[in-house]
Scaffold this active site. Structure first.
Site, PDB file in Angstrom:
ATOM      1  N   ASP A 226       0.811  -1.220   0.000  1.00 49.93           N
ATOM      2  CA  ASP A 226       0.000   0.000   0.000  1.00 49.93           C
ATOM      3  C   ASP A 226       0.847   1.274   0.000  1.00 49.93           C
ATOM      4  OD1 ASP A 226      -2.306  -1.560   0.072  1.00 49.93           O
ATOM      5  OD2 ASP A 226      -2.364  -1.584   2.256  1.00 49.93           O
ATOM      6  N   GLU A 227       2.020   1.209  -0.610  1.00 52.21           N
ATOM      7  CA  GLU A 227       2.922   2.359  -0.667  1.00 52.21           C
ATOM      8  C   GLU A 227       3.161   2.846  -2.094  1.00 52.21           C
ATOM      9  OE1 GLU A 227       4.355   4.130   1.661  1.00 52.21           O
ATOM     10  OE2 GLU A 227       4.194   2.974   3.514  1.00 52.21           O
TER      11      GLU A 227
END
Length: 282
Positions: A226-227
């Site tokens: 999720d980066e």
């Protein structure tokens, strides 16, 4: 006969780049229909997207000339025919709202993609896939079989010639190896307004914190969970009376809309990577 093309590029910023590109296309006999550019003062980079029509039936000559221009200005570039819909593979688990939305938009002619296959670690949506005449591949994933499952997934992606892979609520963390193989062409929808509430149960985290806004984020997949570079985000209101189930139900619409916009912009070649960020020419 004219053909429409989309040229995207990035390079170190300097004076005269717009003139150089537009002048080059004029010399080639092309007519610009749409153009957008952005100068990033923080990185010193220049980004441009140009949509144009070209009367030469053989684009090879244009590509050769483009390569010479790119070398002179240290450009990273790509040239694509606007008539060719982007070959796409969808991955999904047990939540089908994003999958259903993408399939409907595709069949309605609202997305310039060509959905070649659906891959899932569950059987839930094989009938939905069949109703759209899309091949459905059930590939179970466990800790013990993850490597073999991902190898089979990548085999399908490559066989279909997919330029885009969409994780439409596919609730499995991809391995570093697969993330690297799909770099820049895999989009995930996260049911939170990143960077807040990462991981598998963001609505529970949001409810626990009593937030007044919930959101969704479409981003490119990277090895860091999720980066990845963010393409699109949106929010919906929440209040103290909402349960986790309320937030989850309300969030589904936001997730579907955000993912559809990200897929549309990517397939129209409107998104250019800028380090850990993106430039989006909407």
């Amino acid at each position: 006969m004219t053909q429409a093309y989309i040229l995207t590029l990035s390079c170190p910023d300097r004076r005269g780049l717009v003139h150089a590109v537009s002048g080059f296309l004029l010399e080639q006999g092309a007519n610009i229909e749409e153009a957008a550019q952005y100068n990033d003062s923080a990185t010193g980079l220049f980004f441009m997207r140009v949509q144009f029509v070209f009367s030469d039936t053989d684009p090879a000559t244009l590509k050769t000339a483009l390569a010479e221009l790119a070398e002179r200005f240290e450009m990273r570039w790509s040239l694509h025919s606007q008539a060719e819909n982007m070959k796409t593979v969808l991955l999904v688990s047990k939540d089908g709202h994003c999958l259903n939305d993408l399939l409907f938009r595709w069949k309605s002619g609202l997305l310039p993609i060509d959905i070649r296959a659906i891959i899932s670690n569950h059987r839930d949506f094989y009938q939905l896939a069949a109703s759209y005449n899309v091949p459905f591949h059930h590939i179970p994933v466990t800790a013990a079989t993850k490597a073999q499952a991902e190898a089979r997934q990548f085999e399908i992606i490559q066989a279909e010639g997919a330029e885009l892979v969409v994780l439409a609520r596919y609730m499995q963390v991809l391995s570093n190896d697969l993330c690297i193989k799909l770099a820049g062409r895999a989009i995930n929808i996260h049911h939170s307004f990143l960077p807040s509430f990462k991981g598998a149960k963001p609505y529970y985290q949001a409810h626990d914190r009593g937030v007044k806004l919930i959101g969704a984020t479409a981003h490119y997949v990277t090895a860091d969970l999720d980066e990845g570079p963010i393409i699109e985000q949106d929010v919906a209101r929440a209040d103290h009376t909402d349960t986790v189930e309320d937030l989850t139900a309300r969030g589904r619409d936001t997730e579907s809309q955000v993912l559809a916009r990200a897929v549309k912009w990517h397939s129209e070649r409107r998104v250019i990577l800028n380090g850990h960020k993106t430039v989006v020419f909407r």
